[in-house]
Design a protein around this motif. Structure first.
Motif, PDB file in Angstrom:
ATOM      1  N   GLU A  36       0.831  -1.221   0.000  1.00  0.00           N
ATOM      2  CA  GLU A  36       0.000   0.000   0.000  1.00  0.00           C
ATOM      3  C   GLU A  36       0.856   1.258   0.000  1.00  0.00           C
ATOM      4  O   GLU A  36       0.511   2.242  -0.636  1.00  0.00           O
ATOM      5  N   ARG A  37       1.979   1.210   0.726  1.00  0.00           N
ATOM      6  CA  ARG A  37       2.867   2.374   0.778  1.00  0.00           C
ATOM      7  C   ARG A  37       3.381   2.697  -0.633  1.00  0.00           C
ATOM      8  O   ARG A  37       3.409   3.855  -1.040  1.00  0.00           O
ATOM      9  N   TYR A  38       3.761   1.683  -1.384  1.00  0.00           N
ATOM     10  CA  TYR A  38       4.264   1.915  -2.730  1.00  0.00           C
ATOM     11  C   TYR A  38       3.140   2.232  -3.711  1.00  0.00           C
ATOM     12  O   TYR A  38       3.293   3.057  -4.598  1.00  0.00           O
ATOM     13  N   LEU A  39       2.014   1.567  -3.553  1.00  0.00           N
ATOM     14  CA  LEU A  39       0.895   1.759  -4.483  1.00  0.00           C
ATOM     15  C   LEU A  39       0.110   3.044  -4.212  1.00  0.00           C
ATOM     16  O   LEU A  39      -0.718   3.435  -5.023  1.00  0.00           O
ATOM     17  N   SER A  40       0.408   3.715  -3.104  1.00  0.00           N
ATOM     18  CA  SER A  40      -0.304   4.955  -2.776  1.00  0.00           C
ATOM     19  C   SER A  40      -0.014   6.069  -3.793  1.00  0.00           C
ATOM     20  O   SER A  40      -0.707   7.077  -3.820  1.00  0.00           O
ATOM     21  N   HIS A  41       0.976   5.864  -4.635  1.00  0.00           N
ATOM     22  CA  HIS A  41       1.317   6.849  -5.660  1.00  0.00           C
ATOM     23  C   HIS A  41       0.379   6.770  -6.857  1.00  0.00           C
ATOM     24  O   HIS A  41       0.441   7.617  -7.753  1.00  0.00           O
TER      25      HIS A  41
END
Length: 145
Positions: free
Chosen positions: A116-121
């Motif tokens: 989620e941290r990476y896909l939040s972009h």
């Protein structure tokens, strides 16, 4: 990466993403006391319910003795249970314990948080398109094997 063909762009981008995410995923598993191989076995047992050492060995393409050592460690940690088959006492079934199920849930929650941290972009629309594309790719890869 512009100027490259789509396959080269995808390959280069995936390499960067994996290179950045993999250490974070391994770090979170180490913190929770689980190796990637142990995680694989816990996940397999969650789906299967139970299995024999020989089934695991065949699926992992290793010798049963290697799986026995792996299961020994999982059992010592309270993640799996060995039970003799009621019909054939020589057969030993392995199943996930409640503790193993909880450990699996914690690891998967951590993995999801990292993703989620990476896909939040990405926007919601981009996430939806990516989900559709990765599902299609996963299905194709599954059908190939």
């Amino acid at each position: 990466m512009e100027g490259l063909n789509p396959i080269d762009r995808i390959q280069a981008s995936l390499q960067i993403v994996i290179h950045k995410m993999q250490p974070k995923l391994l770090e979170s598993m180490n913190a929770l006391g689980v190796t990637p191989t142990q995680l694989f076995v816990l996940g397999f047992l969650k789906k299967q319910g139970s299995c024999k050492v020989t089934q695991l060995a065949a699926m992992m393409d290793v010798k049963p003795s290697a799986v026995t050592l792996l299961v020994d460690r999982l059992e010592q940690n309270g993640f799996v249970l060995r039970e003799h088959d009621k019909k054939d006492r020589r057969v030993v079934n392995i199943s996930l314990t409640e503790c193993g199920d909880e450990k699996l849930k914690k690891v998967m929650q951590e993995r999801k948080a990292i993703a989620e941290r990476y896909l939040s972009h990405l926007t919601e629309e981009e996430l939806s398109v990516m989900a559709t594309l990765t599902e299609k790719l996963a299905q194709a890869v599954n059908e190939e094997n």
